[in-house]
Enzyme design. Structure first.
Site, mmCIF file in Angstrom:
data_model
loop_
_atom_site.group_PDB
_atom_site.id
_atom_site.type_symbol
_atom_site.label_atom_id
_atom_site.label_comp_id
_atom_site.label_asym_id
_atom_site.label_seq_id
_atom_site.Cartn_x
_atom_site.Cartn_y
_atom_site.Cartn_z
ATOM 1 N N TYR A 81 67.680 -126.153 112.362
ATOM 2 C CA TYR A 81 67.693 -124.909 113.143
ATOM 3 C C TYR A 81 66.952 -125.115 114.457
ATOM 4 O O TYR A 81 65.830 -125.622 114.474
ATOM 5 C CB TYR A 81 66.997 -123.803 112.337
ATOM 6 C CG TYR A 81 66.874 -122.490 113.075
ATOM 7 C CD1 TYR A 81 67.804 -121.483 112.890
ATOM 8 C CD2 TYR A 81 65.826 -122.265 113.984
ATOM 9 C CE1 TYR A 81 67.701 -120.270 113.576
ATOM 10 C CE2 TYR A 81 65.718 -121.058 114.672
ATOM 11 C CZ TYR A 81 66.662 -120.077 114.461
ATOM 12 O OH TYR A 81 66.568 -118.894 115.140
ATOM 13 N N GLU B 218 70.747 -119.748 120.071
ATOM 14 C CA GLU B 218 70.437 -120.217 118.723
ATOM 15 C C GLU B 218 71.526 -121.133 118.194
ATOM 16 O O GLU B 218 72.709 -120.814 118.291
ATOM 17 C CB GLU B 218 70.282 -119.006 117.791
ATOM 18 C CG GLU B 218 69.968 -119.379 116.351
ATOM 19 C CD GLU B 218 69.981 -118.149 115.429
ATOM 20 O OE1 GLU B 218 68.908 -117.644 115.105
ATOM 21 O OE2 GLU B 218 71.083 -117.717 115.050
#
Ligand code: GDP
Ligand code: MN
Length: 380
Positions: A102, A190
């Site tokens: 991530y 993101e």
């Protein structure tokens, strides 16, 4: 403002951030064409909706044959994911995933800076990781005057990866994410997950970008991508009629004159255990048409069980408002209970005018809100 994954991936491509190749399609037929064009035996069909958790909702499927492509495309298009109806899917080259990570950049209000967030727990709900195992999330606050120079990108990359070759690939990706974040006035960039493939490549397989609405005036290319949700359409519609309206999801529809009073009304509803359905500032006029429009807006929300009209008469006189309300309610037929509080200039005259009506007339704001909450709780 949010954009779709396929649009975010276009920004990634223009900034040189590697991602799996994909084609956006609106029906099963173009999905099968895309399957041919991608020259990949394995593809993923991904729902394109402006919300997360598509995987969990069944909106992402791996297909290894033409018949599977058609089958999954047919099942995903039209699907309801958190009240968003899927009208587009992306057919993307499937990737052989070795591990998922991530990486994101987001505005952090506490440090008043952009913060780079990294985790080895990619691919899953990051909020859950943050709540259960916060030690697995790394944060680097970015100084806006320095940005992300090589040493910092390298430090960040080493938090996630051990392999030097992967670290080398990660450094420019992190820097380009930051460049994109700043240049496009994003509030979030993101990648969840960014993956290491079996072939040793670092690739973004998901892409999410949110933009700062207040900067859209200088980002016309992004503004053009705006697709309002049903709620946002209502808000835009209200704005065009001169109201300030925000949908909140509770049962008590509020019609208030003045933003400050509207905020105080919502706070008091919460205090007495109710849930406001909306914020609605109708401004300072007693024009019946405005009340009619505002009532239509409130009643179009099926969750609304009570309407609370909270008016403070300053320059606007309460008797004028009462006349306006009477006029408006000749035209509006509804079974929903209506609680009214009129206070300020000519309040007695105003209340007198509404005496014969079926409204619940309250003397004080506290009484009005208590009554509205009580009525909303009894009605499910
Ligand atoms: P989200 O659920 O909306 O966040 O959608 P993602 O694009 O992040 O996909 C969810 C999950 O599906 C990923 O974490 C992967 O595990 C899986 N997935 C997505 N694309 C691929 C792919 O190309 N190959 C494989 N093997 N899995 C994928
Ligand atoms: Mn994802």
């Amino acid at each position: 403002m949010k954009i779709h994954e396929y649009q975010a991936k276009e920004f990634f491509t223009s900034y040189g951030i590697p991602s799996a190749e994909g084609i956006v399609c609106r029906n099963a037929e173009s999905c099968s064409e895309a399957y041919c064009d991608l020259h990949s035996s394995k593809v993923v069909i991904k729902a394109q909706v402006l919300t997360g958790g598509r995987g969990k909702a069944g909106g992402i499927k791996l297909a290894t044959s033409m018949s599977q492509v058609v089958k999954y495309a047919t099942s995903i298009i039209g699907m309801d994911i958190k009240s968003y109806i899927v009208d587009r899917v992306m057919v993307a080259q499937a990737v052989n995933i070795k591990s998922e990570y991530y990486i994101s950049l987001v505005i952090d209000r506490n440090s008043k800076s952009t913060v780079l967030i990294l985790s080895k727990e990619g691919g899953i709900d990051i909020e859950e990781v943050a709540a259960k195992t916060p030690e697995k999330i790394f944060k680097i606050i970015i100084d806006p005057f320095i940005g992300i120079p090589n040493f910092l990108a390298a430090r960040a990359a080493r938090m996630l990866f051990d392999n030097n070759d992967i670290i080398k690939q990660a450094i420019p990706i992190i820097q380009k994410m930051y460049q994109l974040f700043i240049e496009k006035d994003a509030s979030l960039v993101e990648i969840n997950p960014i993956v290491v493939t079996e072939e040793g490549k670092l690739l973004a397989i998901d892409a999410k970008i949110n933009f700062d609405d207040n900067a859209l005036y200088r980002q016309s290319e992004i503004e053009a991508l705006f697709e309002p949700s049903a709620e946002e359409k209502k808000e835009q519609d209200a704005k065009s009629k001169g109201f300030s309206f925000v949908h909140l999801g509770g049962k008590i529809g509020c019609m208030v004159n003045g933003a400050g009073l509207a905020m105080a009304t919502m706070d008091m509803i919460k205090l007495y255990g109710g849930e406001p359905a909306n914020f609605l500032d109708i401004g300072g006029s007693s024009n019946p048409n405005k009340v009619i429009e505002a009532m239509k807006l409130l009643l179009s929300d099926k969750d609304v069980k009570v309407v609370l009209i909270n008016i403070f008469g300053g320059i606007t006189r309460c008797d004028d408002v009462a006349k306006g309300l009477k006029e408006a309610f000749k035209q509006i037929k509804t079974d929903i209970p209506i609680v009214i509080r009129l206070s300020g200039t000519n309040e007695k005259e105003g209340r007198e005018l509404l005496k014969e009506s079926s409204f619940h007339n309250a003397l004080t704001m506290g009484d009005a809100i208590r009554k509205a909450v009580e009525l909303s709780i009894n009605k499910n």
